[in-house]
Design a protein around this motif. Structure first.
Motif, PDB file in Angstrom:
ATOM      1  N   GLU A   1       0.860  -1.179   0.000  1.00  0.00           N
ATOM      2  CA  GLU A   1       0.000   0.000   0.000  1.00  0.00           C
ATOM      3  C   GLU A   1       0.895   1.228   0.000  1.00  0.00           C
ATOM      4  OE1 GLU A   1      -3.151   0.114   2.947  1.00  0.00           O
ATOM      5  OE2 GLU A   1      -2.953  -2.048   3.268  1.00  0.00           O
ATOM      6  N   PRO A   2       0.370   2.374  -0.409  1.00  0.00           N
ATOM      7  CA  PRO A   2       1.190   3.592  -0.356  1.00  0.00           C
ATOM      8  C   PRO A   2       1.740   3.828   1.045  1.00  0.00           C
ATOM      9  CG  PRO A   2      -0.803   4.013  -1.614  1.00  0.00           C
ATOM     10  CD  PRO A   2      -0.964   2.640  -1.013  1.00  0.00           C
ATOM     11  N   GLY A   3       3.032   4.083   1.123  1.00  0.00           N
ATOM     12  CA  GLY A   3       3.679   4.326   2.395  1.00  0.00           C
ATOM     13  C   GLY A   3       4.142   3.087   3.129  1.00  0.00           C
ATOM     14  N   HIS A   4       3.699   1.899   2.679  1.00  0.00           N
ATOM     15  CA  HIS A   4       4.086   0.652   3.317  1.00  0.00           C
ATOM     16  C   HIS A   4       5.326   0.088   2.609  1.00  0.00           C
ATOM     17  CE1 HIS A   4      -0.036  -0.345   5.279  1.00  0.00           C
ATOM     18  NE2 HIS A   4       0.037   0.947   4.996  1.00  0.00           N
ATOM     19  N   VAL A   5       6.387  -0.222   3.376  1.00  0.00           N
ATOM     20  CA  VAL A   5       7.603  -0.802   2.809  1.00  0.00           C
ATOM     21  C   VAL A   5       7.993  -2.001   3.668  1.00  0.00           C
ATOM     22  CG1 VAL A   5       9.940  -0.380   1.998  1.00  0.00           C
ATOM     23  CG2 VAL A   5       8.320   1.529   2.108  1.00  0.00           C
TER      24      VAL A   5
ATOM     25  N   ASP B   1       9.428   3.056   6.006  1.00  0.00           N
ATOM     26  CA  ASP B   1       7.967   2.928   5.960  1.00  0.00           C
ATOM     27  C   ASP B   1       7.332   4.168   6.609  1.00  0.00           C
ATOM     28  OD1 ASP B   1       5.758   0.414   5.852  1.00  0.00           O
ATOM     29  OD2 ASP B   1       5.282   1.981   7.299  1.00  0.00           O
ATOM     30  N   THR B   2       6.248   4.668   6.020  1.00  0.00           N
ATOM     31  CA  THR B   2       5.597   5.872   6.559  1.00  0.00           C
ATOM     32  C   THR B   2       4.117   5.650   6.884  1.00  0.00           C
ATOM     33  OG1 THR B   2       5.128   6.688   4.315  1.00  0.00           O
ATOM     34  CG2 THR B   2       7.179   7.425   5.346  1.00  0.00           C
ATOM     35  N   ARG B   3       3.674   4.408   7.001  1.00  0.00           N
ATOM     36  CA  ARG B   3       2.258   4.131   7.242  1.00  0.00           C
ATOM     37  C   ARG B   3       1.751   4.767   8.539  1.00  0.00           C
ATOM     38  NH1 ARG B   3       2.259  -2.252   7.691  1.00  0.00           N
ATOM     39  NH2 ARG B   3       4.011  -1.931   6.272  1.00  0.00           N
TER      40      ARG B   3
ATOM     41  N   PRO C   1      15.209  16.783  -0.747  1.00  0.00           N
ATOM     42  CA  PRO C   1      15.316  15.312  -0.714  1.00  0.00           C
ATOM     43  C   PRO C   1      14.344  14.681   0.280  1.00  0.00           C
ATOM     44  CG  PRO C   1      17.058  16.268   0.592  1.00  0.00           C
ATOM     45  CD  PRO C   1      16.283  17.426   0.019  1.00  0.00           C
ATOM     46  N   PHE C   2      13.061  14.800  -0.043  1.00  0.00           N
ATOM     47  CA  PHE C   2      12.029  14.361   0.890  1.00  0.00           C
ATOM     48  C   PHE C   2      11.159  13.244   0.296  1.00  0.00           C
ATOM     49  CE2 PHE C   2      12.071  19.068   2.350  1.00  0.00           C
ATOM     50  CZ  PHE C   2      13.275  18.863   3.021  1.00  0.00           C
ATOM     51  N   LEU C   3      11.755  12.377  -0.516  1.00  0.00           N
ATOM     52  CA  LEU C   3      10.990  11.255  -1.074  1.00  0.00           C
ATOM     53  C   LEU C   3      10.440  10.351   0.014  1.00  0.00           C
ATOM     54  CD1 LEU C   3      13.329  10.146  -4.006  1.00  0.00           C
ATOM     55  CD2 LEU C   3      11.061  11.175  -4.247  1.00  0.00           C
ATOM     56  N   TYR C   4      11.163  10.231   1.128  1.00  0.00           N
ATOM     57  CA  TYR C   4      10.791   9.301   2.198  1.00  0.00           C
ATOM     58  C   TYR C   4      10.494  10.040   3.499  1.00  0.00           C
ATOM     59  CZ  TYR C   4      13.086   6.393  -1.277  1.00  0.00           C
ATOM     60  OH  TYR C   4      13.463   5.803  -2.459  1.00  0.00           O
TER      61      TYR C   4
ATOM     62  N   GLY D   1      -7.055   9.037   0.050  1.00  0.00           N
ATOM     63  CA  GLY D   1      -7.048   8.079  -1.054  1.00  0.00           C
ATOM     64  C   GLY D   1      -6.590   6.699  -0.660  1.00  0.00           C
ATOM     65  N   THR D   2      -6.290   6.465   0.628  1.00  0.00           N
ATOM     66  CA  THR D   2      -5.842   5.137   1.045  1.00  0.00           C
ATOM     67  C   THR D   2      -6.876   4.508   1.964  1.00  0.00           C
ATOM     68  OG1 THR D   2      -4.754   5.868   3.077  1.00  0.00           O
ATOM     69  CG2 THR D   2      -3.472   6.020   1.041  1.00  0.00           C
ATOM     70  N   ASN D   3      -6.649   3.268   2.313  1.00  0.00           N
ATOM     71  CA  ASN D   3      -7.584   2.575   3.211  1.00  0.00           C
ATOM     72  C   ASN D   3      -6.973   2.392   4.589  1.00  0.00           C
ATOM     73  OD1 ASN D   3      -5.642   0.690   2.717  1.00  0.00           O
ATOM     74  ND2 ASN D   3      -7.035  -0.920   2.027  1.00  0.00           N
ATOM     75  N   GLU D   4      -6.067   3.359   4.979  1.00  0.00           N
ATOM     76  CA  GLU D   4      -5.411   3.210   6.275  1.00  0.00           C
ATOM     77  C   GLU D   4      -6.419   3.130   7.417  1.00  0.00           C
ATOM     78  OE1 GLU D   4      -2.167   5.926   7.206  1.00  0.00           O
ATOM     79  OE2 GLU D   4      -2.834   5.949   9.282  1.00  0.00           O
TER      80      GLU D   4
END
Length: 513
Positions: free
Chosen positions: A43-47, A105-107, A346-349, A505-508
């Motif tokens: 999911e977006p933000g999940h690594v 991960d940013t969940r 540099p804020f991709l993460y 837009g996510t199902n968090e």
């Protein structure tokens, strides 16, 4: 009479790559092997990572390293592991992996903000950290809130390097450097604490915490099954190991109080050693690694991983560059720096400014080419390191030089950029794999080859090259850094809006199953 000890083995577990390096007792790499792993983004933000793959990669890296070295495994004195801190690694009651969440991960970004607002000061008073998205206890609290069924199956919490140690020895433990770096210990005592867990909302989950040991304590010996898989000698001692930022500081020669270490890796790591922890809410974290030994840090996921992202997404497509990083360095070298060059955040993460921050190139014009973009990216990474260094100095750190390590230290250009932008001489460590070397020299301390960290560092580490700051370029970076900071301030509301749109837009919010 036992076999003579001639070597020490260091393992370094990153967010993707696991490295195995065999060193002689002077810190020279005899052989090395690295195996790249895979991350999943369900999911977006999940690594996340597959822990079975982590062990396969680890055992493969060790086996290949020993084969390349061609040495008698009985001449290896001990093994030490270092690994990226934080994230969340859980095993079930049968010691099978349940989940492996990585430290990018940013969940749990929204939960981290909630905890920081409600209990941030109280948490800092105990563990010298405030909540942040991929911090281990915040991810555990997220799991309790959103995936309670998975948490009920959990039996043991480990850090990533601890899982490798477990597979090597059969023993489940963790060390004080990793657990304090994860905000799970009362500081400066470096011990577990029920009050701390309750502040995170983790009452009753102390059952998950493994036995806590010193980094150089012996966990156990290589098991028969691990010996068969890796080629290591059965019974070979394995130490508790280190949070990788501590190992990298040691492997680059930084051990004395007041010494500074800058690591240009997946994370921007900026740290200095002290005998007592610095108590300052502006600092990101403090990690303890022995009596009277603390590493005070200000860090964020804003470093060389951005160049890796650029290479992966734009340079390696089609496999048309044999040396993609060298190609990038040449493009940057071809550019003459100007004050009106483009900027890059540099804020991709995420960012130390907050998990809502987003990356971006700004100030582009039609005459700019790829070299300008790459220079902006490298400069943006240096600027974020500088922002962290300023936080350290405001908290009382005083240093007139620093040692650079990590993948970015091997760049032909980055070390000089750091010297110019920070305005201090920069030493680059001789060892390329400082994390593995730090783990190996710690193993040497653990089995008594060295009686102190200082003696181990003195024998096994050296500086390779020194970069002096250039006055004209220091002035150039001072002006651009000020603009860089103002631009980030101006984008705050935009980033917040983007985060809100992404959350909707996510199902968090689902997942009460």
């Amino acid at each position: 009479m036992g076999e003579p000890i001639r070597y020490l083995l260091g393992l370094d577990v990153g967010n993707t790559v696991i490295k195995s390096v065999l060193f002689d007792l002077d810190g020279r790499a005899v052989a090395a092997n690295a195996v790249d792993g895979h991350s999943a983004t369900p999911e977006p933000g999940h690594v996340e990572r597959d822990l079975d793959e982590l062990w396969r990669n680890g055992s493969e890296a060790i086996g290949r390293c020993l084969a390349d070295a061609g040495v008698d495994p009985r001449h290896i004195g001990a093994v030490g592991c270092s690994g990226h801190g934080n994230g969340l690694y859980l095993l079930d009651g049968d010691d099978r992996p349940l989940i492996g969440i990585q430290s990018i991960d940013t969940r749990a970004a929204a939960l981290a903000e909630e905890l920081a607002a409600e209990r941030g000061d109280a948490l800092h008073a105990v563990c010298l950290q405030r909540p942040w998205p991929s911090q281990t206890p915040v991810l555990l609290a997220w799991l309790r809130r959103h995936r309670p069924a998975a948490l009920e199956q959990a039996e043991t919490l480990l850090m990533c390097k601890d899982y490798l140690t477990f597979k090597l020895t059969g023993r489940k433990v963790s060390d004080v450097s990793d657990m304090s770096g994860a905000g799970l210990l009362r500081m400066p005592e470096c011990r577990y604490d029920h009050e701390l867990l309750a502040l995170y909302g983790l009452d009753g989950l102390d059952r998950l915490l493994p036995p806590l040991i010193d980094p150089v304590d012996i966990v156990g010996g290589i098991s028969a099954s691990a010996a068969a898989q890796t080629g290591l000698a059965e019974g070979l001692p394995v130490i508790g190991g280190f949070f990788d930022v501590v190992a990298s500081a040691l492997g680059s020669g930084v051990v004395a109080p007041g010494a500074a270490s800058v690591i240009v890796g997946t994370w921007s790591i900026n740290q200095f050693i002290s005998r007592e922890p610095v108590v300052d809410r502006s600092l990101f974290m403090v990690s303890g690694f022995g009596r009277g030994r603390f590493v005070n840090m200000d860090n964020s996921a804003t470093s060389a991983a951005h160049l890796e992202w650029y290479v992966r997404e734009f340079v390696e497509r089609g496999g048309h560059h044999d040396d993609p990083f060298g190609w990038c360095q040449q493009r940057v070298a071809d550019v003459e720096p100007r004050l009106d060059d483009p900027y890059f955040h540099p804020f991709l993460y995420g960012s130390g400014r907050g998990p809502h921050a987003r990356a971006g190139f700004y100030g582009l014009a039609g005459w700019h080419g790829e070299g300008h973009l790459l220079r902006a990216l490298m400069e943006g990474v240096v600027f974020e390191h500088r922002r962290h260094v300023e936080v350290l100095r405001a908290a009382g750190a005083t240093f007139g030089e620093a040692t650079l390590s990590g993948g970015g230290a091997r760049s032909a250009l980055w070390p000089q950029m750091f010297a110019d932008c920070l305005g201090v001489p920069i030493d680059v460590a001789e060892a390329e794999e400082t994390g593995a070397l730090g783990a190996a020299l710690g193993a040497g301390v653990g089995v008594g080859i060295f009686d102190t960290y200082e003696r181990a560092v003195s024998r096994m580490t050296r500086a390779h090259r020194r970069f002096e700051p250039t006055a004209a370029m220091t002035s150039h970076y001072d002006q651009r850094y000020a603009t860089y900071r103002r631009l980030a301030d101006a984008l705050h509301d935009f980033w917040s809006e983007q985060q809100q749109r992404g959350t909707r837009g996510t199902n968090e919010g689902r997942g009460k199953e």
